[in-house]
Design a protein around this motif. Structure first.
Motif, PDB file in Angstrom:
ATOM      1  N   PRO A  49     -30.099  28.503  73.497  1.00  0.00           N
ATOM      2  CA  PRO A  49     -29.716  29.667  72.674  1.00  0.00           C
ATOM      3  C   PRO A  49     -29.441  29.313  71.215  1.00  0.00           C
ATOM      4  O   PRO A  49     -29.872  30.030  70.310  1.00  0.00           O
ATOM      5  CB  PRO A  49     -28.442  30.188  73.366  1.00  0.00           C
ATOM      6  CG  PRO A  49     -28.488  29.608  74.741  1.00  0.00           C
ATOM      7  CD  PRO A  49     -29.197  28.308  74.640  1.00  0.00           C
ATOM      8  N   ALA A  50     -28.700  28.224  70.990  1.00  0.00           N
ATOM      9  CA  ALA A  50     -28.357  27.835  69.614  1.00  0.00           C
ATOM     10  C   ALA A  50     -28.459  26.317  69.498  1.00  0.00           C
ATOM     11  O   ALA A  50     -27.458  25.605  69.634  1.00  0.00           O
ATOM     12  CB  ALA A  50     -26.950  28.317  69.255  1.00  0.00           C
ATOM     13  N   PRO A  51     -29.668  25.787  69.286  1.00  0.00           N
ATOM     14  CA  PRO A  51     -29.831  24.330  69.247  1.00  0.00           C
ATOM     15  C   PRO A  51     -29.003  23.695  68.138  1.00  0.00           C
ATOM     16  O   PRO A  51     -28.922  24.242  67.030  1.00  0.00           O
ATOM     17  CB  PRO A  51     -31.326  24.144  68.964  1.00  0.00           C
ATOM     18  CG  PRO A  51     -31.949  25.479  69.107  1.00  0.00           C
ATOM     19  CD  PRO A  51     -30.898  26.504  68.983  1.00  0.00           C
ATOM     20  N   ASP A  52     -28.352  22.568  68.449  1.00  0.00           N
ATOM     21  CA  ASP A  52     -27.602  21.849  67.418  1.00  0.00           C
ATOM     22  C   ASP A  52     -28.516  20.815  66.752  1.00  0.00           C
ATOM     23  O   ASP A  52     -29.716  20.731  67.065  1.00  0.00           O
ATOM     24  CB  ASP A  52     -26.354  21.192  68.013  1.00  0.00           C
ATOM     25  CG  ASP A  52     -26.685  20.171  69.101  1.00  0.00           C
ATOM     26  OD1 ASP A  52     -27.881  19.886  69.314  1.00  0.00           O
ATOM     27  OD2 ASP A  52     -25.742  19.652  69.726  1.00  0.00           O
ATOM     28  N   ASP A  53     -27.962  20.017  65.845  1.00  0.00           N
ATOM     29  CA  ASP A  53     -28.784  19.067  65.104  1.00  0.00           C
ATOM     30  C   ASP A  53     -29.431  18.029  66.023  1.00  0.00           C
ATOM     31  O   ASP A  53     -30.555  17.574  65.775  1.00  0.00           O
ATOM     32  CB  ASP A  53     -27.967  18.388  64.004  1.00  0.00           C
ATOM     33  CG  ASP A  53     -26.773  17.613  64.566  1.00  0.00           C
ATOM     34  OD1 ASP A  53     -26.243  18.009  65.607  1.00  0.00           O
ATOM     35  OD2 ASP A  53     -26.374  16.613  63.940  1.00  0.00           O
ATOM     36  N   VAL A  54     -28.747  17.668  67.122  1.00  0.00           N
ATOM     37  CA  VAL A  54     -29.307  16.683  68.055  1.00  0.00           C
ATOM     38  C   VAL A  54     -30.551  17.248  68.737  1.00  0.00           C
ATOM     39  O   VAL A  54     -31.576  16.560  68.860  1.00  0.00           O
ATOM     40  CB  VAL A  54     -28.259  16.262  69.110  1.00  0.00           C
ATOM     41  CG1 VAL A  54     -28.870  15.303  70.129  1.00  0.00           C
ATOM     42  CG2 VAL A  54     -27.054  15.624  68.427  1.00  0.00           C
ATOM     43  N   ALA A  55     -30.489  18.486  69.168  1.00  0.00           N
ATOM     44  CA  ALA A  55     -31.640  19.114  69.836  1.00  0.00           C
ATOM     45  C   ALA A  55     -32.822  19.253  68.870  1.00  0.00           C
ATOM     46  O   ALA A  55     -33.973  18.954  69.228  1.00  0.00           O
ATOM     47  CB  ALA A  55     -31.240  20.484  70.385  1.00  0.00           C
ATOM     48  N   TRP A  56     -32.545  19.725  67.647  1.00  0.00           N
ATOM     49  CA  TRP A  56     -33.614  19.850  66.646  1.00  0.00           C
ATOM     50  C   TRP A  56     -34.259  18.481  66.383  1.00  0.00           C
ATOM     51  O   TRP A  56     -35.470  18.349  66.322  1.00  0.00           O
ATOM     52  CB  TRP A  56     -33.057  20.409  65.330  1.00  0.00           C
ATOM     53  CG  TRP A  56     -32.791  21.890  65.329  1.00  0.00           C
ATOM     54  CD1 TRP A  56     -31.591  22.510  65.451  1.00  0.00           C
ATOM     55  CD2 TRP A  56     -33.767  22.934  65.183  1.00  0.00           C
ATOM     56  NE1 TRP A  56     -31.738  23.881  65.393  1.00  0.00           N
ATOM     57  CE2 TRP A  56     -33.062  24.168  65.225  1.00  0.00           C
ATOM     58  CE3 TRP A  56     -35.147  22.954  65.024  1.00  0.00           C
ATOM     59  CZ2 TRP A  56     -33.713  25.397  65.104  1.00  0.00           C
ATOM     60  CZ3 TRP A  56     -35.797  24.181  64.895  1.00  0.00           C
ATOM     61  CH2 TRP A  56     -35.072  25.385  64.942  1.00  0.00           C
ATOM     62  N   THR A  57     -33.426  17.457  66.234  1.00  0.00           N
ATOM     63  CA  THR A  57     -33.943  16.118  65.940  1.00  0.00           C
ATOM     64  C   THR A  57     -34.774  15.588  67.104  1.00  0.00           C
ATOM     65  O   THR A  57     -35.819  14.950  66.897  1.00  0.00           O
ATOM     66  CB  THR A  57     -32.789  15.142  65.618  1.00  0.00           C
ATOM     67  OG1 THR A  57     -32.042  15.666  64.516  1.00  0.00           O
ATOM     68  CG2 THR A  57     -33.300  13.758  65.268  1.00  0.00           C
ATOM     69  N   ALA A  58     -34.334  15.873  68.332  1.00  0.00           N
ATOM     70  CA  ALA A  58     -35.061  15.401  69.516  1.00  0.00           C
ATOM     71  C   ALA A  58     -36.465  16.000  69.575  1.00  0.00           C
ATOM     72  O   ALA A  58     -37.442  15.291  69.850  1.00  0.00           O
ATOM     73  CB  ALA A  58     -34.285  15.751  70.784  1.00  0.00           C
ATOM     74  N   ILE A  59     -36.587  17.295  69.302  1.00  0.00           N
ATOM     75  CA  ILE A  59     -37.911  17.930  69.386  1.00  0.00           C
ATOM     76  C   ILE A  59     -38.795  17.479  68.223  1.00  0.00           C
ATOM     77  O   ILE A  59     -40.009  17.254  68.383  1.00  0.00           O
ATOM     78  CB  ILE A  59     -37.802  19.478  69.456  1.00  0.00           C
ATOM     79  CG1 ILE A  59     -39.146  20.104  69.825  1.00  0.00           C
ATOM     80  CG2 ILE A  59     -37.275  20.076  68.170  1.00  0.00           C
ATOM     81  CD1 ILE A  59     -39.634  19.802  71.207  1.00  0.00           C
ATOM     82  N   ILE A  60     -38.206  17.283  67.037  1.00  0.00           N
ATOM     83  CA  ILE A  60     -38.977  16.778  65.888  1.00  0.00           C
ATOM     84  C   ILE A  60     -39.474  15.366  66.173  1.00  0.00           C
ATOM     85  O   ILE A  60     -40.637  15.029  65.939  1.00  0.00           O
ATOM     86  CB  ILE A  60     -38.109  16.813  64.605  1.00  0.00           C
ATOM     87  CG1 ILE A  60     -37.879  18.263  64.170  1.00  0.00           C
ATOM     88  CG2 ILE A  60     -38.765  16.014  63.481  1.00  0.00           C
ATOM     89  CD1 ILE A  60     -36.822  18.427  63.085  1.00  0.00           C
TER      90      ILE A  60
END
Length: 423
Positions: A12-23
């Motif tokens: 629902p609301a990805p944090d910086d760790v989730a964004w970095t993981a997908i990038i």
């Protein structure tokens, strides 16, 4: 990656760790364009990227050689106060070097804290790739004066610098010093640098002997580099042996067939050339198409040989014709050995005029301001004729031209190239 992206979309609301993981996943799987797109979505979502995000997305810019994108990310790094991080600094130094801007890479290196070996390695490898061998070796000496202990990557940079500058005796001296003075056991990459150095200077038999003496099984890239050296020298006997070994390792490697047929064509051995090409066809091996591209105002323009699909094709071809006329007056003579056709000499000359890098450079000269550097990327090794022609073009156009081919960077200016013809 599809599953990873679906899971990410469900958060629902990805944090910086989730964004970095997908990038990071995108970059690791060769989807750098998607990584940049996701990074822009991250910025729009008001999630603050951290040092790990920046180090990852800068790598995406490096892989794409997207200099303007890289500059914009560097600006974000400064705004968000992440510029002092060693990983980010190292990634930026590497990015500027891989995007063809070694000057900014070096300036950034000098402004960054100098105590970390990764920073020195990135700078040394970058200088070597750009043909600044003496500067890379001076950096190595400076590093030793500061008592920074080199590692295996450092010596890859040092040996590459020697290879790209034709410094054979120095290369072997550093190779032995690596073991005796620093206790670093040579790996296959270090031997590859030595083989490359010997091949570039025409000592292909010595390179063959070195491969035979290695405690490792030779890699396909090692044989490919040596076969390229045989092509430059026109050494068909060594070339046949090397091509045979390369095809034992990689039976469907198009480079082996193409380089071998190039060697035969250069020696007017048309029957052997046909045999090499027929062998390629029998095994259904497809040749990698050669293409060049450049980024103008964040838009990529792609060119292939004799390509007229570009919207400005008429202007580009007129510019090429004008450049050929001008450089011939400066002493350029088309090298028809690089044409694999048994046709008349005049036809061979015209076949050389429209190689993809010449088209890209003509487009760059038309569309960019006179003070800017023309930056072109090619997926294959630049041919000898184009290399010679571009030296002359840099002189008559009074423009600096940076070409990155499959092997290294070439900086053309005032009729000279940074590689010193060791490429």
């Amino acid at each position: 990656m599809e599953d990873a992206h679906n899971v990410f979309q469900a958060i629902p609301a990805p944090d910086d760790v989730a964004w970095t993981a997908i990038i990071s996943g995108c970059v690791e799987n060769g989807k750098e364009d998607l990584a940049l797109s996701i990074y822009h979505r991250m910025r729009q979502s008001d999630v603050r990227p951290d040092e790990y995000t920046f180090a990852t997305i800068i790598k995406a810019s490096s892989c794409l050689t997207a200099l303007e994108q890289g500059r914009q990310i560097h600006a974000n790094v400064i705004k968000l106060d992440c510029a002092s991080d060693t990983y980010v600094g190292t990634s930026l130094i590497d990015m500027y070097a891989k995007c063809g801007n070694i000057e900014d890479s070096y300036r950034l290196f000098r402004r960054t804290g100098l105590g970390n070996i990764a920073l020195w390695n990135a700078m040394m490898v970058g200088l070597a790739q750009h043909g600044h061998g003496s500067e890379a070796l001076k950096l190595f000496k400076d590093m030793k004066l500061l008592a920074i202990e080199p590692d295996r990557v450092t010596f890859i940079g040092v040996l590459s610098a020697c290879s790209h500058s034709g410094l054979i005796s120095e290369a072997f001296s550093y190779f032995h010093s690596m073991q005796q003075d620093h206790g670093i056991q040579p790996e296959i990459e270090h031997y590859s640098c030595l083989v490359d150095a010997l091949g570039r200077t025409g000592r292909v038999q010595e390179a063959e002997k070195l491969i035979a003496s290695m405690p490792f099984k030779a890699s396909a890239s090692m044989y490919r580099a040596l076969l390229g050296a045989c092509r430059v020298l026109g050494d068909s006997e060594t070339g046949k042996r090397v091509a045979s070994r390369l095809l034992d390792l990689e039976p469907f490697d198009s480079a082996a067939y193409v380089l071998l047929s190039n060697i035969y064509a250069a020696g007017n051995q048309w029957g052997q050339m046909e045999d090499a090409r027929n062998g390629m066809m029998r095994k259904n091996v497809k040749k990698d198409p050669g293409f060049s591209w450049m980024d103008v105002k964040n838009k990529v323009h792609l060119f292939v040989v004799d390509d007229r699909s570009h919207p400005q094709a008429d202007m580009i071809y007129d510019k090429v014709e004008d450049l050929i006329t001008r450089i011939k007056k400066e002493g350029y003579v088309p090298d028809i050995d690089y044409v694999l056709l048994d046709v008349e000499e005049e036809e061979k000359e015209r076949a050389l005029y429209y190689h993809s890098e010449k088209l890209a450079i003509a487009f760059g000269l038309i569309t960019t301001s006179p003070m800017t550097v023309v930056r072109v990327i090619k997926n294959l090794r630049v041919c000898g004729d184009c290399h010679n022609a571009i030296k002359h073009i840099s002189k008559v156009s009074q423009r600096e031209i940076v070409l990155r081919d499959a092997n290294r960077f070439h900086h053309f200016k005032d009729g000279n190239c940074s590689c010193g013809d060791y490429w």
